[in-house]
Design a protein around this motif. Structure first.
Motif, PDB file in Angstrom:
ATOM      1  N   UNK A  48       0.811  -1.218   0.000  1.00 53.27           N
ATOM      2  CA  UNK A  48       0.000   0.000   0.000  1.00 53.27           C
ATOM      3  C   UNK A  48       0.845   1.267   0.000  1.00 53.27           C
ATOM      4  N   UNK A  49       0.322   2.321  -0.623  1.00 56.66           N
ATOM      5  CA  UNK A  49       1.013   3.607  -0.549  1.00 56.66           C
ATOM      6  C   UNK A  49       0.830   4.241   0.834  1.00 56.66           C
ATOM      7  N   UNK A  50       1.641   5.222   1.117  1.00 58.82           N
ATOM      8  CA  UNK A  50       1.575   5.941   2.391  1.00 58.82           C
ATOM      9  C   UNK A  50       0.237   6.678   2.494  1.00 58.82           C
ATOM     10  N   UNK A  51      -0.287   6.767   3.721  1.00 57.20           N
ATOM     11  CA  UNK A  51      -1.540   7.450   4.065  1.00 57.20           C
ATOM     12  C   UNK A  51      -2.774   6.728   3.541  1.00 57.20           C
ATOM     13  N   UNK A  61      -7.267 -14.073  14.364  1.00 59.82           N
ATOM     14  CA  UNK A  61      -8.399 -13.624  13.547  1.00 59.82           C
ATOM     15  C   UNK A  61      -9.101 -12.381  14.081  1.00 59.82           C
ATOM     16  N   UNK A  62      -8.409 -11.551  14.844  1.00 61.51           N
ATOM     17  CA  UNK A  62      -8.930 -10.236  15.215  1.00 61.51           C
ATOM     18  C   UNK A  62      -8.703  -9.302  14.028  1.00 61.51           C
ATOM     19  N   UNK A  63      -9.671  -8.458  13.750  1.00 65.09           N
ATOM     20  CA  UNK A  63      -9.599  -7.561  12.598  1.00 65.09           C
ATOM     21  C   UNK A  63      -9.250  -6.152  13.076  1.00 65.09           C
ATOM     22  N   UNK A  64      -8.359  -5.483  12.330  1.00 69.36           N
ATOM     23  CA  UNK A  64      -7.907  -4.130  12.656  1.00 69.36           C
ATOM     24  C   UNK A  64      -8.020  -3.254  11.419  1.00 69.36           C
ATOM     25  N   UNK A  65      -8.214  -1.967  11.645  1.00 75.35           N
ATOM     26  CA  UNK A  65      -8.073  -0.994  10.561  1.00 75.35           C
ATOM     27  C   UNK A  65      -6.681  -0.409  10.718  1.00 75.35           C
ATOM     28  N   UNK A  66      -5.914  -0.450   9.656  1.00 73.45           N
ATOM     29  CA  UNK A  66      -4.535   0.018   9.711  1.00 73.45           C
ATOM     30  C   UNK A  66      -4.330   1.148   8.703  1.00 73.45           C
ATOM     31  N   UNK A  67      -3.431   2.026   9.069  1.00 76.38           N
ATOM     32  CA  UNK A  67      -3.024   3.115   8.173  1.00 76.38           C
ATOM     33  C   UNK A  67      -1.518   3.047   8.012  1.00 76.38           C
ATOM     34  N   UNK A  68      -1.070   3.126   6.787  1.00 74.82           N
ATOM     35  CA  UNK A  68       0.362   3.174   6.511  1.00 74.82           C
ATOM     36  C   UNK A  68       0.806   4.607   6.726  1.00 74.82           C
ATOM     37  N   UNK A  69       1.683   4.808   7.715  1.00 74.70           N
ATOM     38  CA  UNK A  69       2.094   6.160   8.076  1.00 74.70           C
ATOM     39  C   UNK A  69       3.349   6.585   7.333  1.00 74.70           C
TER      40      UNK A  69
END
Length: 127
Positions: A48-51, A61-69
């Motif tokens: 993924x690209x940044x941001x 199997x816990x789900x997270x929302x992630x952001x590439x910083x």
């Protein structure tokens, strides 16, 4: 929220609101760093690209929302041990891929019968 991610409408304020101020920052050391997240999730993060935001999972199997910083680019000298290790690993993977392709081609073209006794002798010779 999931539809916001699908439509690229999920933004930083949505992320902050969902996290309630409890956002955890994690640094991954390599694409093979699977201490926190499962391997396919880590591979997705590296593409993924940044941001950008995505959904990822951990090994339980816990789900997270992630952001590439951010992304740190490390320069490796050509005479370093790390460079040699990476180069050797890539060469081995390339050789194995070529040999598997050739083996697949030969097995489809010819009927191959393996003499197990001879194969065992050859294996023992190289031990």
């Amino acid at each position: 929220m999931l539809s916001q991610l699908d439509k690229n409408e999920f933004n930083q304020s949505s992320f902050d609101k969902l996290g309630n101020g409890e956002v955890e920052k994690i640094q991954l050391n390599s694409i093979k760093d699977i201490n926190k997240f499962e391997s396919n999730s880590v591979k997705i993060l590296y593409t993924l690209p940044i941001k950008t935001f995505t959904l990822i999972a951990d090994n339980e199997d816990n789900i997270f929302i992630a952001k590439v910083v951010k992304f740190e680019d490390t320069k490796i000298s050509q005479d370093s041990n790390i460079f040699n290790a990476i180069s050797n690993e890539a060469s081995a993977e390339n050789r194995n891929g070529i040999l598997k392709s050739y083996d697949y081609l030969l097995n489809n073209k010819y009927k191959v019968i393996v003499n197990e006794k001879t194969l065992d002798r050859v294996k023992n010779y190289f031990r």
